[in-house]
Write an enzyme that holds these catalytic residues in place. Structure first.
Site, mmCIF file in Angstrom:
data_model
loop_
_atom_site.group_PDB
_atom_site.id
_atom_site.type_symbol
_atom_site.label_atom_id
_atom_site.label_comp_id
_atom_site.label_asym_id
_atom_site.label_seq_id
_atom_site.Cartn_x
_atom_site.Cartn_y
_atom_site.Cartn_z
ATOM 1 N N HIS A 293 0.855 -1.180 0.000
ATOM 2 C CA HIS A 293 0.000 0.000 0.000
ATOM 3 C C HIS A 293 0.896 1.237 0.000
ATOM 4 O O HIS A 293 1.609 1.503 0.971
ATOM 5 C CB HIS A 293 -0.905 -0.005 1.228
ATOM 6 C CG HIS A 293 -1.863 -1.168 1.248
ATOM 7 N ND1 HIS A 293 -2.284 -1.767 2.415
ATOM 8 C CD2 HIS A 293 -2.473 -1.826 0.232
ATOM 9 C CE1 HIS A 293 -3.118 -2.748 2.114
ATOM 10 N NE2 HIS A 293 -3.249 -2.802 0.799
ATOM 11 N N GLU A 296 1.411 3.816 2.957
ATOM 12 C CA GLU A 296 1.958 3.339 4.231
ATOM 13 C C GLU A 296 3.478 3.412 4.185
ATOM 14 O O GLU A 296 4.190 2.410 4.140
ATOM 15 C CB GLU A 296 1.437 1.939 4.517
ATOM 16 C CG GLU A 296 -0.079 1.958 4.724
ATOM 17 C CD GLU A 296 -0.731 0.601 4.560
ATOM 18 O OE1 GLU A 296 -0.009 -0.409 4.520
ATOM 19 O OE2 GLU A 296 -1.972 0.557 4.475
ATOM 20 N N HIS A 402 3.635 -3.174 6.807
ATOM 21 C CA HIS A 402 2.583 -2.222 6.484
ATOM 22 C C HIS A 402 2.624 -1.037 7.453
ATOM 23 O O HIS A 402 3.404 -1.012 8.408
ATOM 24 C CB HIS A 402 1.205 -2.888 6.577
ATOM 25 C CG HIS A 402 0.894 -3.782 5.417
ATOM 26 N ND1 HIS A 402 0.132 -3.382 4.343
ATOM 27 C CD2 HIS A 402 1.255 -5.065 5.156
ATOM 28 C CE1 HIS A 402 0.028 -4.374 3.479
ATOM 29 N NE2 HIS A 402 0.709 -5.414 3.942
ATOM 30 N N GLU A 471 2.420 -4.315 11.336
ATOM 31 C CA GLU A 471 1.870 -2.966 11.201
ATOM 32 C C GLU A 471 2.699 -1.995 12.035
ATOM 33 O O GLU A 471 3.108 -2.313 13.149
ATOM 34 C CB GLU A 471 0.419 -2.932 11.695
ATOM 35 C CG GLU A 471 -0.533 -3.824 10.938
ATOM 36 C CD GLU A 471 -1.008 -3.194 9.654
ATOM 37 O OE1 GLU A 471 -0.689 -2.009 9.432
ATOM 38 O OE2 GLU A 471 -1.694 -3.879 8.881
#
Length: 624
Positions: A293, A296, A402, A471
């Protein structure tokens, strides 16, 4: 002084003159802006061709800013004193409208104010119109004063802007990214109306900034950008570093839809050396991906830190290279990054939702990457690295890096809610090494849409037991009472999250402890007394392009790194502790801590929240 503000208005407009409300002053699709974007893309193509010819990628200073160093033509118009631009890599401003202008005094007053309404461009060809990332610049000419910005078409319902996060600002006059330079930051549902009435699906980010210097250029971004050129420049630097280039090979995984090379980095001890016996010995592989993504950005900073550790002189890094073969894809969605998308590719597809069945035409990068991981898991030599020679013996771990837009801290998502508790050992070890990683935020649940993601497909289809998404918050660590200024995730700090992952791998695979030496292993002894007393660099080279975490100076300035843990914990001890607390199965920590679930993160967007809601309503005890 020449650069101090003495004029509060553009020569084209007196400060007291009121413009027509919502006058458009910038459009991404204007002929001038399109020409500049085509020029940027042509330059990328040219640099790519030079790279294929063996010439290194032009290297800028990654601590400065990822935007063009040659100024674009100046223009004075009657549309206000600020000139907007977004033609550089990662830029995505769609339009800017002057909504108001006023001056508190006569013409030339430094207390003039301007107000702009902004739209960011939706992801290319995206039906859902993802808008979260933003990056644009302004030039102020002679104007000084307060500027009020509002981006009115952001899609995320939950955002860390509601918790104190601010846009980052970079000034040419003060060349560094400032995380807390704005005022009056707010994030709320938009009041913008269309023919159907109130647009409840959009949210407005609003902030103010005071311009204090004439003839400046200011950049505003959701986070300090990490561009395609920065990545290629970093890899070129590694290739020219003698201590690094012996142990890695840069290959091309495939070409993107936009025909950009997607780089793959293979790492193992002595990979470039002519040692046929060493290359013939098959090693278990670890596959690491980042930046599926584009918005990010922290994923790129984390993987850069991990590469600086893996190729560095830390003894544990050498042991990892000797025992394992690393395949790192540092930027999966290269087209999305270049074009300033938030989540999608040029085809308007979220790449982390097509891993179950990628199409070679619509999803060429995921198609190639999935085949690459499949080959490694079967002990075969993937086509992209056939010339490397190092053989793989299955895939031991898969990590997909991410960024998170709604939660604090860094944490892991697993792939199986009924997995044995041993699946929680690696995330737990990383959280013990670096307090920026929070084990209590981890979970192993997978909603229906998550079963199309990289971590789940690699686990389910290829049998990789340790498959995780990591994350990292775009803002700060979980609140410990130190305040956001102390726990803020700067790019440098996020790089050390990547280093913590590297240390966690060494301890989890039991290849070596990550002990910190008593003195710097490289410093000149003649300078040691001076260095220790003054914190000067002296002869220490442990924190250059490559990192040596065994040096006490490197981690001594980073108290969130738990150095006392590095030479004391083992995977067996951590497993024993987890068994005692949680039992045989990985815990549902969100339930145990009464925390939120994915909250609009990279791996569980708002659509997934809607997917869960009816299930939770009908079955309050449901764990997935």
């Amino acid at each position: 002084m020449a650069n101090e503000c003495t004029n509060g208005a553009s020569p084209a407009r007196d400060a007291g003159e009121e413009p027509k409300l919502l006058r458009t002053v910038f459009q991404r699709k204007s002929p001038e802006e399109l020409a500049l974007r085509r020029q940027m893309l042509a330059e990328l193509v040219r640099q790519t061709a030079e790279l294929e010819d063996g010439r290194p990628w032009p290297q800028g200073d990654p601590s400065k800013a990822p935007f063009p160093q040659t100024p674009f033509p100046r223009r004075v118009t009657a549309d206000g004193p600020l000139r907007f631009a977004s033609h550089f890599e990662c830029g995505n401003l769609l339009s800017a409208k002057l909504a108001g202008a006023k001056g508190a005094g006569p013409s030339g007053s430094p207390s003039s104010e301007l107000e702009y309404e902004l739209l960011v461009d939706a992801d290319t060809q995206s039906a859902q119109g993802h808008t979260q990332w933003f990056y644009f610049s302004i030039r102020n000419g002679g104007f000084c004063g307060n500027v009020h910005f509002r981006i009115v078409n952001l899609r995320k319902k939950k955002s860390l802007y509601q918790q104190g996060m601010q846009p980052f600002v970079f000034s040419r006059k003060r060349p560094r990214w400032e995380p807390f330079g704005c005022q009056g930051v707010s994030y709320a549902p938009s009041r913008q109306k269309d023919k159907d009435g109130l647009r409840g699906d959009f949210h407005t980010l609003q902030w103010s900034y005071r311009i204090e210097r004439k003839e400046d250029e200011l950049f505003f971004a959701a986070y300090p950008p990490y561009t395609y050129s920065m990545m290629q420049g970093f890899l070129s630097c590694l290739e020219q570093e003698p201590d690094a280039r012996t142990h890695f090979v840069r290959a091309e995984l495939c070409r993107s839809i936009g025909q950009l090379p997607v780089p793959l980095v293979a790492i193992s001890q002595g990979l470039r050396e002519d040692d046929d016996e060493s290359k013939a010995k098959a090693k278990p592989a670890v596959v690491i991906t980042a930046r599926q993504h584009p918005g990010e950005v922290v994923g790129s900073w984390a993987v850069q830190g991990l590469l600086r550790f893996l190729l560095g002189r830390t003894p544990a890094a050498r042991r990892l290279r000797e025992a394992y073969l690393f395949h790192v894809i540092p930027m999966v969605n290269v087209d999305g990054v270049v074009h300033g998308n938030s989540r999608c590719t040029l085809a308007g597809v979220d790449p982390n939702r097509v891993w179950h069945d990628p199409n070679p035409i619509l999803h060429p990068v995921i198609f190639a990457l999935k085949n690459h991981v499949r080959s490694l898991s079967q002990g075969l030599q993937p086509a992209a690295t056939h010339h490397v020679g190092a053989a793989a013996r299955g895939v031991e771990m898969f990590l997909d890096l991410h960024g998170h837009s709604a939660k604090f801290g860094c944490f892991f998502y697993g792939s199986n809610p009924t997995a044995h508790i041993s699946n929680a050992v690696f995330p737990k070890m990383c959280s013990l090494i670096n307090s920026d990683l929070c084990f209590e935020q981890c979970h192993w649940r997978c909603t229906r849409s998550h079963r199309k993601t990289a971590r789940y497909v690699v686990y389910k289809q290829f049998g990789v037991k340790y498959a995780y998404t990591m994350e990292c918050s775009l803002f700060a660590a979980v609140d410990t009472g130190a305040g956001f200024a102390e726990s803020h995730f700067t790019p440098s700090r996020v790089e050390f999250v990547g280093c913590a992952v590297g240390c966690g791998l060494a301890l989890f695979f039991n290849v070596d402890l990550c002990s910190v030496a008593g003195t710097c292993p490289t410093a000149d002894a003649a300078h040691s007394a001076l260095t220790e007393s003054s914190n000067a660099v002296g002869g220490c080279t442990c924190e250059g392009l490559l990192l040596d975490l065994s040096c006490p100076r490197v981690l001594g300035l980073r108290p969130w790194f738990q150095t006392e843990v590095l030479d004391s914990i083992t995977a067996a001890d951590v497993l024993e502790g987890l068994l005692a607390v949680y039992g045989e199965v990985v815990p549902d920590l969100a339930k145990l801590t009464h925390g939120s679930d994915d909250g609009g993160d990279s791996d569980g967007d708002d659509a997934d929240d809607e997917e869960r809601r009816p299930k939770e309503a009908s079955s309050p005890t449901s764990g997935v």
